[in-house]
Design a protein around this motif. Structure first.
Motif, PDB file in Angstrom:
ATOM      1  N   ALA A  12       0.833  -1.204   0.000  1.00 49.36           N
ATOM      2  CA  ALA A  12       0.000   0.000   0.000  1.00 49.36           C
ATOM      3  C   ALA A  12       0.863   1.248   0.000  1.00 49.36           C
ATOM      4  CB  ALA A  12      -0.931  -0.003   1.209  1.00 49.36           C
ATOM      5  N   ASP A  13       1.946   1.225   0.767  1.00 50.18           N
ATOM      6  CA  ASP A  13       2.860   2.368   0.801  1.00 50.18           C
ATOM      7  C   ASP A  13       3.501   2.588  -0.569  1.00 50.18           C
ATOM      8  OD1 ASP A  13       2.317   2.771   3.468  1.00 50.18           O
ATOM      9  OD2 ASP A  13       4.131   1.760   4.184  1.00 50.18           O
ATOM     10  N   HIS A  14       3.857   1.496  -1.244  1.00 51.02           N
ATOM     11  CA  HIS A  14       4.451   1.618  -2.578  1.00 51.02           C
ATOM     12  C   HIS A  14       3.433   2.204  -3.556  1.00 51.02           C
ATOM     13  CE1 HIS A  14       7.380   0.685  -5.732  1.00 51.02           C
ATOM     14  NE2 HIS A  14       6.352   0.288  -6.460  1.00 51.02           N
ATOM     15  N   PHE A  15       2.199   1.732  -3.479  1.00 50.53           N
ATOM     16  CA  PHE A  15       1.152   2.281  -4.331  1.00 50.53           C
ATOM     17  C   PHE A  15       0.979   3.772  -4.080  1.00 50.53           C
ATOM     18  CE2 PHE A  15      -3.171   3.629  -5.080  1.00 50.53           C
ATOM     19  CZ  PHE A  15      -3.462   3.118  -6.338  1.00 50.53           C
ATOM     20  N   THR A  16       0.953   4.156  -2.809  1.00 52.07           N
ATOM     21  CA  THR A  16       0.772   5.564  -2.456  1.00 52.07           C
ATOM     22  C   THR A  16       1.935   6.412  -2.962  1.00 52.07           C
ATOM     23  OG1 THR A  16      -0.515   4.965  -0.492  1.00 52.07           O
ATOM     24  CG2 THR A  16       0.453   7.170  -0.540  1.00 52.07           C
ATOM     25  N   ALA A  17       3.157   5.922  -2.788  1.00 54.05           N
ATOM     26  CA  ALA A  17       4.339   6.673  -3.230  1.00 54.05           C
ATOM     27  C   ALA A  17       4.329   6.881  -4.731  1.00 54.05           C
ATOM     28  CB  ALA A  17       5.609   5.939  -2.804  1.00 54.05           C
ATOM     29  N   LEU A  57      -4.374  -5.623  -3.316  1.00 51.07           N
ATOM     30  CA  LEU A  57      -2.956  -5.878  -3.105  1.00 51.07           C
ATOM     31  C   LEU A  57      -2.859  -6.984  -2.063  1.00 51.07           C
ATOM     32  CD1 LEU A  57      -1.721  -2.167  -2.877  1.00 51.07           C
ATOM     33  CD2 LEU A  57      -1.912  -3.613  -4.917  1.00 51.07           C
ATOM     34  N   ALA A  58      -2.592  -8.198  -2.521  1.00 50.44           N
ATOM     35  CA  ALA A  58      -2.678  -9.379  -1.664  1.00 50.44           C
ATOM     36  C   ALA A  58      -1.293  -9.881  -1.278  1.00 50.44           C
ATOM     37  CB  ALA A  58      -3.452 -10.485  -2.385  1.00 50.44           C
ATOM     38  N   ALA A  59      -1.000  -9.875   0.022  1.00 53.19           N
ATOM     39  CA  ALA A  59       0.292 -10.349   0.530  1.00 53.19           C
ATOM     40  C   ALA A  59       0.068 -11.645   1.305  1.00 53.19           C
ATOM     41  CB  ALA A  59       0.928  -9.295   1.432  1.00 53.19           C
ATOM     42  N   ARG A  60       0.870 -12.690   0.952  1.00 54.47           N
ATOM     43  CA  ARG A  60       0.640 -14.009   1.529  1.00 54.47           C
ATOM     44  C   ARG A  60       1.949 -14.712   1.824  1.00 54.47           C
ATOM     45  NH1 ARG A  60      -3.981 -15.777  -2.708  1.00 54.47           N
ATOM     46  NH2 ARG A  60      -5.573 -14.306  -2.038  1.00 54.47           N
ATOM     47  N   GLN A 109       6.564  -3.968  -9.303  1.00 53.24           N
ATOM     48  CA  GLN A 109       6.571  -3.654 -10.734  1.00 53.24           C
ATOM     49  C   GLN A 109       5.145  -3.657 -11.286  1.00 53.24           C
ATOM     50  OE1 GLN A 109       9.264  -6.716 -12.131  1.00 53.24           O
ATOM     51  NE2 GLN A 109      11.041  -5.366 -12.031  1.00 53.24           N
ATOM     52  N   ALA A 110       4.336  -4.599 -10.821  1.00 52.49           N
ATOM     53  CA  ALA A 110       2.941  -4.640 -11.257  1.00 52.49           C
ATOM     54  C   ALA A 110       2.195  -3.388 -10.802  1.00 52.49           C
ATOM     55  CB  ALA A 110       2.263  -5.895 -10.717  1.00 52.49           C
ATOM     56  N   ILE A 111       2.480  -2.945  -9.584  1.00 51.48           N
ATOM     57  CA  ILE A 111       1.852  -1.727  -9.083  1.00 51.48           C
ATOM     58  C   ILE A 111       2.280  -0.519  -9.896  1.00 51.48           C
ATOM     59  CG2 ILE A 111       1.780  -0.123  -7.107  1.00 51.48           C
ATOM     60  CD1 ILE A 111       1.947  -2.660  -5.300  1.00 51.48           C
ATOM     61  N   ASP A 112       3.566  -0.461 -10.246  1.00 46.85           N
ATOM     62  CA  ASP A 112       4.063   0.662 -11.053  1.00 46.85           C
ATOM     63  C   ASP A 112       3.291   0.759 -12.365  1.00 46.85           C
ATOM     64  OD1 ASP A 112       5.922   1.102  -9.089  1.00 46.85           O
ATOM     65  OD2 ASP A 112       7.607   0.204 -10.171  1.00 46.85           O
TER      66      ASP A 112
END
Length: 202
Positions: free
Chosen positions: A23-28, A138-141, A193-196
């Motif tokens: 989430a932080d990466h998405f926000t940045a 954004l799924a973290a597992r 990279q997918a978020i970017d």
């Protein structure tokens, strides 16, 4: 034209949570785009109580007839629904806890999935009333579950979003995060990279 994104996080691990890091990466990345406006809601910091019958009942009372207590109870749901409707994109940052979603996130869904407000019943079944919006998960597992019978989380989230009319859903997985440092680092890199790439489409 500005696009507004609501980022909802639900990790109990705080700064150590990998879903929160996504989430932080998405926000940045979003802040690098002047046309993308971000609102963050942390469901652990601002935790909602489990839905109870008094709160549920308050929704059934016309607004003008509610007692002060009922207005306060109904206000939780009203505010969350208004916030959701005010944004174009919903971003759910979701860890996997015991093959399901965090209870904090379930408490949020219990208040935004509301008959008569975000969906309605028809003779052909439920009809979503929150239309024209996109969702990103954004799924973290810790393990690898995507595409397997053990991944009940992804269909559950998509079903709840679909109930209110959000059917344009993109999922970014970061899996195997507890399966060794090399696997974790590679998976997080791929997710970032997918978020970017995703941010450029919003």
């Amino acid at each position: 034209m500005t696009t507004r994104a609501l980022v909802v996080t639900s990790s109990i691990l705080g700064a150590q949570g990998q879903s929160l890091a996504l989430a932080d990466h998405f926000t940045a990345r979003s802040k690098e785009r002047a046309a993308l406006e971000i609102t963050r809601r942390d469901l652990v910091v601002d935790e909602l109580p489990h839905l109870g019958v008094d709160e549920l009942s308050s929704w059934q009372v016309p607004a003008a007839e509610r007692t002060p207590e009922q207005r306060a109870l109904a206000g939780r749901s009203d505010g969350l629904i208004d916030e959701l409707k005010a944004h174009d994109v919903l971003v759910l940052s979701v860890p996997l806890y015991n093959l399901g979603i965090p209870s904090q996130l379930k408490a949020w869904f219990d208040r935004v999935l509301r008959a008569g407000e975000t969906f309605r019943y028809t003779d052909k079944g439920p009809q979503g009333l929150v239309e024209g919006k996109r969702a990103v998960i954004l799924a973290a597992r810790g393990g690898q579950y995507a595409g397997s019978e053990l991944d009940s989380q992804t269909p559950h989230l998509k079903s709840m979003l679909g109930l209110i009319g959000i059917t344009d859903v993109t999922v970014v997985f970061a899996e195997g995060l507890a399966m060794g440092e090399g696997h974790r680092d590679a998976s997080l890199k791929e997710a970032r990279q997918a978020i970017d790439g995703l941010v450029t489409t919003l």
